[in-house]
Scaffold this motif. Sequence first.
Motif, short mmCIF file in Angstrom:
data_model
loop_
_atom_site.label_atom_id
_atom_site.label_comp_id
_atom_site.label_asym_id
_atom_site.label_seq_id
_atom_site.Cartn_x
_atom_site.Cartn_y
_atom_site.Cartn_z
N ASP A 40 69.31 36.62 -14.64
CA ASP A 40 69.28 35.18 -14.40
C ASP A 40 68.16 34.91 -13.40
OD1 ASP A 40 69.76 32.50 -14.15
OD2 ASP A 40 71.57 32.72 -12.92
N VAL A 41 67.00 34.48 -13.90
CA VAL A 41 65.82 34.26 -13.05
C VAL A 41 65.83 32.81 -12.58
CG1 VAL A 41 63.30 34.35 -12.94
CG2 VAL A 41 64.55 36.01 -14.34
N GLN A 42 65.92 32.63 -11.26
CA GLN A 42 66.03 31.29 -10.70
C GLN A 42 64.72 30.52 -10.75
OE1 GLN A 42 69.09 29.99 -9.56
NE2 GLN A 42 69.73 31.84 -10.65
N GLU A 43 63.61 31.24 -10.64
CA GLU A 43 62.31 30.57 -10.60
C GLU A 43 61.26 31.41 -11.31
OE1 GLU A 43 59.08 28.86 -7.30
OE2 GLU A 43 61.11 29.46 -6.70
N TYR A 97 56.60 38.67 -9.83
CA TYR A 97 57.55 39.45 -9.05
C TYR A 97 57.05 40.88 -8.89
CZ TYR A 97 60.95 35.67 -9.56
OH TYR A 97 61.60 34.47 -9.50
N ALA A 101 61.64 31.49 -16.09
CA ALA A 101 62.90 31.03 -15.51
C ALA A 101 64.01 31.05 -16.56
CB ALA A 101 62.74 29.63 -14.94
N GLY A 102 65.25 31.20 -16.08
CA GLY A 102 66.41 31.15 -16.96
C GLY A 102 66.96 32.50 -17.30
N SER A 103 67.72 32.56 -18.38
CA SER A 103 68.31 33.81 -18.84
C SER A 103 67.24 34.68 -19.51
CB SER A 103 69.45 33.53 -19.83
OG SER A 103 70.03 34.73 -20.27
#
Length: 344
Positions: A14-17, A21, A73-75
Motif C-alpha cells: 500500500d504505497v501512500q505517495e 524510493y 501510489a495505491g495498491s
Amino acid sequence: GWIRDGEWLLYTLDVQEAGRYTMTARAASPNSGRSATVSVNADPAYTHTLNLPNTGSFSRFTTVVVDDVTLPAGSVTLRLTFHGDGENLDWFAFAPSQPGPEPFEIPGTIQAEDYVPGGEGVGYHDTTPGNSGGAYRSDDVDIETAGGVTNVGWIRNGEWLHYTTTVANAGTYTMTARVASPNSGRTIAVLVDGAQAATIAVPNTGSFATFRTVQVPVTLSVGSHTLKLTFQGDGQNLDWIAFAVGGTTPPTPEPSAGASFVAVPATAPHGSAVKFTVTPAAGKAIRSAWWSFDAPAHLNTWNSRAVNPTFYYPARGTFSPLVKLTYTDGSSETVQRAGYVTAT
C-alpha cells in the motif's frame, strides 16, 4: 532460503505517495552472481535489479541497496524473481529517496568514504561482505575511524570506489592522495569517465595508521565527470584525495575535531520538529554541510544540505545524527552523536 533459479515471491504493498524510493534488503549467499528482479505491477517501466553479493555463507547476512525505485501510489503488486540457485532473503524495506551529496567541486577535496550511493557495482566494488571497520556507512566498503581520521581500509586487489565531480576550469591539476600501507608495490588507478588518467604509487609507510601524501598530475576538461579509483594490491588505506590547479600543492586537510552540534529537543514525540544547530571548529567557516539524521541505518534516506536543518523523525526509536562539514579553507570534518536523539 533454499531458493532456486526462477523461483519468485509476490507481495501486495500500500504505497501512500508516488515517487522515488530506496529499497533495502537483507540477504545471504555463499555464491556469486546472484540477483533478483524487482517487478512492480508487471510493468517493464517499474523493473529494477537487486544484486545479491557473495557473503561467504547462508547465515552471514548483509544489507543491499537499490536506489531510485519508482513506485506508483495505491495498491501495488511487487514480485521478486530470483536468478541463480542458493540465496537467502530475510526482509526488504522501502524509504523515500533523498538526493545524495552534490558532485564534488574540482579544485577541492574528496573524502574517500564519500563515494556515490547505489551499492555494489554502482558506488563501489568490494570483495568481502560487511563493513569491517563499522564506521560511517552500512554497506560492504570497509571504513574505520581511528585517531580522528575516517578512512577506507581493508582494501583488496581489484576493489574500486566511484565519485561524481564537476570541474570548474579545464587544465592540468595536481592530484594529492593521503594513503597508508605496510606493503610495497601498491597502486591506485585513477579513471576519469572510464579512461585511465593517472596512476598513484602508494608507498610503504610502515603501517596502516601511518599516512603520507603522494601527488600525480591529472589533466581534466571542464564540466561533469565520473571519477573511479581502482586499487591494485591488497592492504592499503585511503583517507582522502584532493585536486589543486597546476603545480600548486593543496593544503593538507587535517581533522580539526572541533565542530559540534545540538538537537532541540533531543527527546520528542515522533513526527514533531527537532532543530539541529551546528558550531564549526574554532577559526573555521562553513562552506557546506551534509546531514544524515541517523547513520548508518538511514545514511542516504534521512538527509539535508541545510547548515542548521529541522527534521521530523517519522518513527519511534533512538537515532544517531551525523553531519559532514566542508570548510572554506578546503578541509572537512565529520561529527556524529551516537544514540543522541530519541523519538517517542
